[in-house]
Design an enzyme around this catalytic site. Structure first.
Site: not given
Ligand SMILES: Nc1nc(=O)c2c([nH]1)NC[C@@H]1CN(c3ccc(C(=O)N[C@@H](CCC(=O)O)C(=O)O)cc3)CN21
Ligand SMILES: CC(C)C(=O)C(=O)O
Ligand SMILES: [Mg+2]
Length: 291
Positions: A140, A142, A208
């Site tokens: 995979k 990005e 995502e």
């Molecule tokens: N523990 C973990 N879970 C994940 O899903 C994840 C990771 N790490 N590391 C790589 C990426 C980073 N990801 C992320 C990181 C932060 C948010 C986040 O802060 N989301 C907010 C929304 C922000 C907005 O509204 O613009 C949320 O509350 O969902 C989401 C996905 C998903 N992936």
């Molecule tokens: C959140 C998924 C899609 C990912 O890329 C990861 O776990 O690294």
């Molecule tokens: Mg990843």
């Protein structure tokens, strides 16, 4: 956003007996072809991340058909702040462990930041390591339009590619962790990215943190399966980070996470019980001793 056309929406309700991936009887390893034909059958499927052989073997025995050795290992397994510092050496070692721990799941190895951005040749060199040294069935990477040349060369070379668009965490320093595809212009860009990775030959695409309605539209538009994380219920597949869904990660979770267990509490309570036993002299007992 282009008009949602419910009339053209294929029914994607998986019936009993339409479960070749999860709940299927195949003992051989699941292939990329099994994944792509699932969309034609209207079968939804679950993906989980895995970073080690033991955890992967639990999910394999549970029937999880696809596992992603995510570069989320950076923050979920290796103690980094983000995915950005993760190296190809680290991803190769973790991917090899997950392959060794499984016999049925398709294993997808995440290409880490810096291992494919230089261009298609670097991407091929990096992906080849994951295929030859770790034994993954697919990789995979990005990026949508910006990564289409990389995807093309890998696919031409016989390496199946899962693409990843919307929030791309390796770009956290330029885009942050924000919802992608909000507003007409951003939605059009996401649709262009989705078509670009499909045209380049990707067999599936992760969406995502994009609005559910847009993810549904992308899913209807593409013939390859979409794998949602924070992309609503209408993608062909879902993926979650395993330490999030089992309650091990700790800290504030993104809104899209559903917690199916509280492993952090289970493990913490067990560690405390063991410590109490040792300090109090109630472990080991005679039954744990040799004479
Ligand atoms: N523990 C973990 N879970 C994940 O899903 C994840 C990771 N790490 N590391 C790589 C990426 C980073 N990801 C992320 C990181 C932060 C948010 C986040 O802060 N989301 C907010 C929304 C922000 C907005 O509204 O613009 C949320 O509350 O969902 C989401 C996905 C998903 N992936
Ligand atoms: C959140 C998924 C899609 C990912 O890329 C990861 O776990 O690294
Ligand atoms: Mg990843």
């Amino acid at each position: 956003m282009t008009q949602l056309s419910a009339a053209q929406t294929p029914q994607r309700k998986p019936a009993e007996g339409n479960r070749a991936l999860y709940g299927g009887k195949t003992n051989r390893r699941i292939t990329v072809r099994d994944i792509t034909t699932a969309k034609e059958r209207g079968e939804k499927w679950p993906m989980l991340t895995a970073y080690d052989a033991m955890t992967a073997s639990v999910f394999d025995e549970s029937g999880i058909p696809v596992m992603l050795v995510g570069d989320s290992a950076g923050n979920c397994h290796l103690g980094y702040e983000t995915t950005v510092p993760v190296t190809l050496d680290e991803m190769t070692m973790l991917s090899a462990a997950v392959v060794r721990g499984t016999s049925r799941a398709l294993i997808v190895g995440d290409l880490p930041f810096g291992s494919y951005q230089e261009g298609p040749v670097q991407a091929l060199r990096s992906a080849t390591r994951l295929v030859k040294e770790a034994g993954v069935g697919a990789v995979k990477l990005e990026g949508g339009e910006r990564s289409h040349r990389q995807i093309e060369l890998l696919v031409e070379s016989g390496i199946p590619v899962m693409a990843h668009i919307g929030l791309t965490p390796q770009s956290v320093n330029s885009m942050g962790y924000r919802v992608q595809g909000r507003g007409e212009e951003a939605a059009q860009q996401l649709l262009r990215d989705a078509k670009a990775v499909q045209d380049a030959g990707a067999f599936a695409v992760v969406l995502e943190l994009v609005p559910a309605e847009l993810a549904a539209e992308v899913t209807r538009t593409l013939h390859i399966p979409t794998v949602g994380i924070g992309a609503g219920p209408d993608t062909d597949a879902q993926v979650l980070v395993w330490t999030d869904m089992l309650g091990l990660t700790g800290g504030r979770m993104p809104k899209f996470v559903k917690q199916y267990a509280d492993l952090r509490k289970v493990m913490g309570d067990a560690a405390k019980a063991y410590a109490e036993d040792v300090v109090g002299g109630t472990y080991p007992q005679d039954e744990h001793s040799v004479h």
